[in-house]
Design an enzyme around this catalytic site. Sequence first.
Site, mmCIF file in Angstrom:
data_model
loop_
_atom_site.group_PDB
_atom_site.id
_atom_site.type_symbol
_atom_site.label_atom_id
_atom_site.label_comp_id
_atom_site.label_asym_id
_atom_site.label_seq_id
_atom_site.Cartn_x
_atom_site.Cartn_y
_atom_site.Cartn_z
ATOM 1 N N GLY A 52 31.719 19.484 -16.767
ATOM 2 C CA GLY A 52 32.085 18.338 -17.572
ATOM 3 C C GLY A 52 32.475 18.747 -18.974
ATOM 4 O O GLY A 52 31.935 19.703 -19.528
ATOM 5 N N HIS A 55 31.104 20.083 -23.923
ATOM 6 C CA HIS A 55 30.297 21.263 -24.259
ATOM 7 C C HIS A 55 31.092 22.307 -25.031
ATOM 8 O O HIS A 55 30.683 23.455 -25.131
ATOM 9 C CB HIS A 55 29.738 21.896 -22.985
ATOM 10 C CG HIS A 55 28.969 20.955 -22.119
ATOM 11 N ND1 HIS A 55 27.876 20.253 -22.570
ATOM 12 C CD2 HIS A 55 29.154 20.573 -20.826
ATOM 13 C CE1 HIS A 55 27.406 19.495 -21.597
ATOM 14 N NE2 HIS A 55 28.173 19.663 -20.531
ATOM 15 N N ASP A 108 28.306 19.726 -9.903
ATOM 16 C CA ASP A 108 29.038 20.983 -10.004
ATOM 17 C C ASP A 108 28.854 21.828 -8.745
ATOM 18 O O ASP A 108 29.823 22.377 -8.206
ATOM 19 C CB ASP A 108 28.552 21.782 -11.220
ATOM 20 C CG ASP A 108 29.035 21.213 -12.537
ATOM 21 O OD1 ASP A 108 29.657 20.134 -12.526
ATOM 22 O OD2 ASP A 108 28.788 21.848 -13.574
ATOM 23 N N HIS A 217 23.153 17.409 -21.387
ATOM 24 C CA HIS A 217 23.753 16.094 -21.157
ATOM 25 C C HIS A 217 22.809 14.994 -21.639
ATOM 26 O O HIS A 217 22.998 13.825 -21.312
ATOM 27 C CB HIS A 217 24.060 15.873 -19.671
ATOM 28 C CG HIS A 217 24.866 16.971 -19.066
ATOM 29 N ND1 HIS A 217 24.280 18.003 -18.357
ATOM 30 C CD2 HIS A 217 26.191 17.219 -19.076
ATOM 31 C CE1 HIS A 217 25.230 18.835 -17.946
ATOM 32 N NE2 HIS A 217 26.390 18.388 -18.369
#
Length: 327
Positions: A52, A55, A108, A217
């Site tokens: 995602g 980051h 993932d 997250h």
Amino acid sequence: MKKIINDPKNVVEEMVSGLVGAYPDYVKQVPETLVVARSDDFDQVALVSGGGSGHEPSHAGFVGDGMLSAAVCGQVFTSPTPDQIHEAIKATDKGKGTLMIVKNYSGDVMNFDMAKDLAEMDDIEVDSVLVDDDIAVEDSTYTQGRRGVAGTVLVHKILGGMAREGKSVSELASYGKDLVKDIKTVGIALSGATVPEVGKPGFVLADDEIEFGVGIHGEPGYRREKIKPSYDIAKEIIGKLKAEFNWQKGDKYGLFVNGMGATPLMELFIMFNDAKSILAEEGIELTFNKVGNYMTSLEMAGASITMIKLDDERLRLLNEPVHTIAW
């Protein structure tokens, strides 16, 4: 919510466009994808990672000679889709196979595994290394087992160097699985992060409160308490790392202090200084140091401490020069 964006729905697309536009000597965008790939030519096993967005500079900032061949940018805090990962594998395939470096989050793991199946139908050899360096909690919001966090960047660096030296997919996968066992991380948060399409922080801490063990997250950690001095925070984190590593006086390690996005470098250097002094008291020899924002969480305030057990080969690979945006 105050952010320098246009439409919240387009933040990843516009970020990728800006990134490749700013650094064309390093990276390019694979057409009609959110894949950032090396812009130079190379002849080696391809290294593909991603996850995602939010980051940054992970993972696109580590694409280039000596590190990743491609990074797949999912939507914010959302795993990239199997077809996007598959496109990254195809775009960087040099006939020598692909190693995927995957952080241990359920989405993932599932999507990279599906992409592996798709690539193998194209007769591309694919294997993977799963990074689960976060020792703070055993099972978290999006994981079975431990989360993959800042230590992933060190895996990119070491395996990237080995791939550049001509190692095979199987050699890289075998080495990587042993390497991950010797990388451990614990993080803290001072504030939450706001996903643009959500518009409010994922969690809220009081002005005088911190949380130990929070994920990248915003996943829950293991304890909230009143803010305390950097030295005391570092002491607790180093204590948890010591219990995992069970180190002995004279052992050689690397120390990596990572910022979560909104913490000034001033504070990261203070935390590094405290951690270094605590480790000196432990008799640990630090042969590699790294401080900065490498695996962030949007505008979260906080930091993580990662340690890696080192030998001569790992140290050599960490110190080798690379051509990437962020290392």
